[in-house]
Design a protein around this motif. Structure first.
Motif, PDB file in Angstrom:
ATOM      1  N   PHE A  30      26.455  58.045  79.152  1.00 57.50           N
ATOM      2  CA  PHE A  30      27.798  57.814  79.675  1.00 57.50           C
ATOM      3  C   PHE A  30      28.846  58.268  78.674  1.00 57.50           C
ATOM      4  O   PHE A  30      28.592  58.353  77.477  1.00 57.50           O
ATOM      5  N   ARG A  31      30.032  58.496  79.168  1.00 58.57           N
ATOM      6  CA  ARG A  31      31.170  58.918  78.360  1.00 58.57           C
ATOM      7  C   ARG A  31      31.701  57.742  77.534  1.00 58.57           C
ATOM      8  O   ARG A  31      31.784  56.618  78.026  1.00 58.57           O
ATOM      9  N   GLY A  32      32.058  57.996  76.268  1.00 57.32           N
ATOM     10  CA  GLY A  32      32.724  56.996  75.443  1.00 57.32           C
ATOM     11  C   GLY A  32      31.817  56.000  74.744  1.00 57.32           C
ATOM     12  O   GLY A  32      32.313  55.035  74.169  1.00 57.32           O
ATOM     13  N   ILE A  33      30.507  56.181  74.792  1.00 58.59           N
ATOM     14  CA  ILE A  33      29.594  55.226  74.166  1.00 58.59           C
ATOM     15  C   ILE A  33      28.625  55.964  73.256  1.00 58.59           C
ATOM     16  O   ILE A  33      28.465  57.185  73.351  1.00 58.59           O
ATOM     17  N   ARG A  34      27.981  55.207  72.375  1.00 60.25           N
ATOM     18  CA  ARG A  34      26.905  55.768  71.547  1.00 60.25           C
ATOM     19  C   ARG A  34      25.917  54.661  71.222  1.00 60.25           C
ATOM     20  O   ARG A  34      26.227  53.483  71.342  1.00 60.25           O
ATOM     21  N   MET A  35      24.733  55.075  70.817  1.00 62.99           N
ATOM     22  CA  MET A  35      23.681  54.108  70.515  1.00 62.99           C
ATOM     23  C   MET A  35      23.526  53.982  69.009  1.00 62.99           C
ATOM     24  O   MET A  35      23.451  54.977  68.299  1.00 62.99           O
ATOM     25  N   LYS A  40      21.483  48.922  69.786  1.00 63.59           N
ATOM     26  CA  LYS A  40      22.677  48.410  70.473  1.00 63.59           C
ATOM     27  C   LYS A  40      23.552  49.580  70.905  1.00 63.59           C
ATOM     28  O   LYS A  40      23.585  50.630  70.268  1.00 63.59           O
ATOM     29  N   TRP A  41      24.282  49.384  71.994  1.00 62.34           N
ATOM     30  CA  TRP A  41      25.212  50.387  72.500  1.00 62.34           C
ATOM     31  C   TRP A  41      26.624  49.959  72.158  1.00 62.34           C
ATOM     32  O   TRP A  41      26.983  48.796  72.362  1.00 62.34           O
ATOM     33  N   VAL A  42      27.431  50.869  71.633  1.00 60.09           N
ATOM     34  CA  VAL A  42      28.803  50.552  71.240  1.00 60.09           C
ATOM     35  C   VAL A  42      29.778  51.459  71.971  1.00 60.09           C
ATOM     36  O   VAL A  42      29.436  52.574  72.360  1.00 60.09           O
ATOM     37  N   ALA A  43      30.985  50.952  72.145  1.00 54.80           N
ATOM     38  CA  ALA A  43      32.037  51.711  72.810  1.00 54.80           C
ATOM     39  C   ALA A  43      33.314  51.629  71.986  1.00 54.80           C
ATOM     40  O   ALA A  43      33.636  50.572  71.428  1.00 54.80           O
ATOM     41  N   GLU A  44      34.010  52.740  71.907  1.00 56.30           N
ATOM     42  CA  GLU A  44      35.320  52.775  71.284  1.00 56.30           C
ATOM     43  C   GLU A  44      36.074  53.940  71.880  1.00 56.30           C
ATOM     44  O   GLU A  44      35.495  54.831  72.476  1.00 56.30           O
ATOM     45  N   ILE A  45      37.395  53.894  71.735  1.00 57.72           N
ATOM     46  CA  ILE A  45      38.236  54.929  72.327  1.00 57.72           C
ATOM     47  C   ILE A  45      39.391  55.217  71.385  1.00 57.72           C
ATOM     48  O   ILE A  45      39.879  54.312  70.695  1.00 57.72           O
ATOM     49  N   GLY A  57      33.556  47.057  71.413  1.00 61.05           N
ATOM     50  CA  GLY A  57      32.450  46.118  71.328  1.00 61.05           C
ATOM     51  C   GLY A  57      31.090  46.758  71.238  1.00 61.05           C
ATOM     52  O   GLY A  57      30.916  47.967  71.360  1.00 61.05           O
ATOM     53  N   SER A  58      30.109  45.888  71.026  1.00 66.00           N
ATOM     54  CA  SER A  58      28.708  46.254  70.906  1.00 66.00           C
ATOM     55  C   SER A  58      27.938  45.526  72.011  1.00 66.00           C
ATOM     56  O   SER A  58      28.110  44.320  72.187  1.00 66.00           O
ATOM     57  N   TYR A  59      27.083  46.253  72.730  1.00 67.06           N
ATOM     58  CA  TYR A  59      26.437  45.698  73.915  1.00 67.06           C
ATOM     59  C   TYR A  59      24.945  46.006  73.932  1.00 67.06           C
ATOM     60  O   TYR A  59      24.484  46.944  73.297  1.00 67.06           O
ATOM     61  N   THR A  60      24.220  45.232  74.701  1.00 68.12           N
ATOM     62  CA  THR A  60      22.779  45.415  74.834  1.00 68.12           C
ATOM     63  C   THR A  60      22.446  46.592  75.728  1.00 68.12           C
ATOM     64  O   THR A  60      21.494  47.324  75.467  1.00 68.12           O
ATOM     65  N   THR A  61      23.234  46.802  76.770  1.00 64.44           N
ATOM     66  CA  THR A  61      22.941  47.856  77.740  1.00 64.44           C
ATOM     67  C   THR A  61      23.999  48.962  77.689  1.00 64.44           C
ATOM     68  O   THR A  61      25.168  48.689  77.417  1.00 64.44           O
ATOM     69  N   PRO A  62      23.611  50.190  77.998  1.00 59.79           N
ATOM     70  CA  PRO A  62      24.592  51.274  78.021  1.00 59.79           C
ATOM     71  C   PRO A  62      25.594  51.128  79.163  1.00 59.79           C
ATOM     72  O   PRO A  62      26.739  51.555  79.051  1.00 59.79           O
ATOM     73  N   ARG A  67      31.146  50.423  81.006  1.00 58.50           N
ATOM     74  CA  ARG A  67      32.166  49.694  81.786  1.00 58.50           C
ATOM     75  C   ARG A  67      33.323  49.251  80.900  1.00 58.50           C
ATOM     76  O   ARG A  67      34.480  49.270  81.328  1.00 58.50           O
ATOM     77  N   ALA A  68      33.021  48.850  79.651  1.00 60.93           N
ATOM     78  CA  ALA A  68      34.092  48.500  78.709  1.00 60.93           C
ATOM     79  C   ALA A  68      34.953  49.730  78.431  1.00 60.93           C
ATOM     80  O   ALA A  68      36.188  49.656  78.423  1.00 60.93           O
ATOM     81  N   TYR A  69      34.327  50.875  78.226  1.00 61.63           N
ATOM     82  CA  TYR A  69      35.058  52.121  77.998  1.00 61.63           C
ATOM     83  C   TYR A  69      35.916  52.467  79.215  1.00 61.63           C
ATOM     84  O   TYR A  69      37.085  52.843  79.071  1.00 61.63           O
ATOM     85  N   ASP A  70      35.355  52.349  80.422  1.00 59.61           N
ATOM     86  CA  ASP A  70      36.101  52.652  81.640  1.00 59.61           C
ATOM     87  C   ASP A  70      37.354  51.799  81.756  1.00 59.61           C
ATOM     88  O   ASP A  70      38.416  52.288  82.123  1.00 59.61           O
TER      89      ASP A  70
END
Length: 152
Positions: A30-35, A40-45, A57-62, A67-70
């Motif tokens: 997905f766009r905006g995330i990395r592992m 753990k999967w993290v999102a930032e913008i 944040g840091s999440y268990t699932t991509p 969704r946080a990135y969206d």
């Protein structure tokens, strides 16, 4: 500078860029995330017109990270934003002049809610596969707040 130099380097670098992009698409669903290395999967913008980033944040699932990135990209760029899940965005709030802290708060709320739902559905599915293989789980509506149960 010679004419042959610019043409030969640009064609080889564009081929390398395509190869790197294909590898990234395999790793980043997905766009905006990395592992992270540990799974753990993290999102930032990045904030528009600034060098700073908003940590989402840091999440268990991509899916939760996406969704946080969206949520964040929608509040930053409006309805024209390129989203991972365009049909799941909730357009309830006013989009004018929202702060980075407010965007972070809204994005982490959505991400945490999705992460909790994803992990609970995954755990229920794995535990019930052995006892009831014919049971099918419906997808929850992630835009609604969970209903409180009277079991507690």
């Amino acid at each position: 500078m010679m004419e042959g130099d610019c043409c030969s380097t640009s064609s080889s670098t564009s081929g390398e860029k395509r190869k790197v992009k294909r590898q990234q698409q395999k790793e980043k669903p997905f766009r905006g995330i990395r592992m992270r290395k540990w799974g753990k999967w993290v999102a930032e913008i990045r904030e528009p017109n600034k060098r700073s980033r908003i940590w989402l944040g840091s999440y268990t699932t991509p899916i939760a990270a996406a969704r946080a990135y969206d949520t964040a990209v929608f509040y930053l760029r409006g309805p024209s934003a390129r989203l991972n899940f365009p049909d799941l965005i909730l357009q309830e709030d006013d989009l004018r002049d929202i702060s980075a802290a407010s965007i972070r708060k809204k994005a982490t709320e959505v991400g945490a809610k999705v992460d909790a739902l994803q992990t609970s559905v995954h755990h229920q599915a794995s535990s019930s596969e052995s006892s009831n293989p014919g049971r099918v789980f419906s997808k929850p509506d992630l835009n609604k707040y969970p209903e409180s149960s009277d079991e507690d």
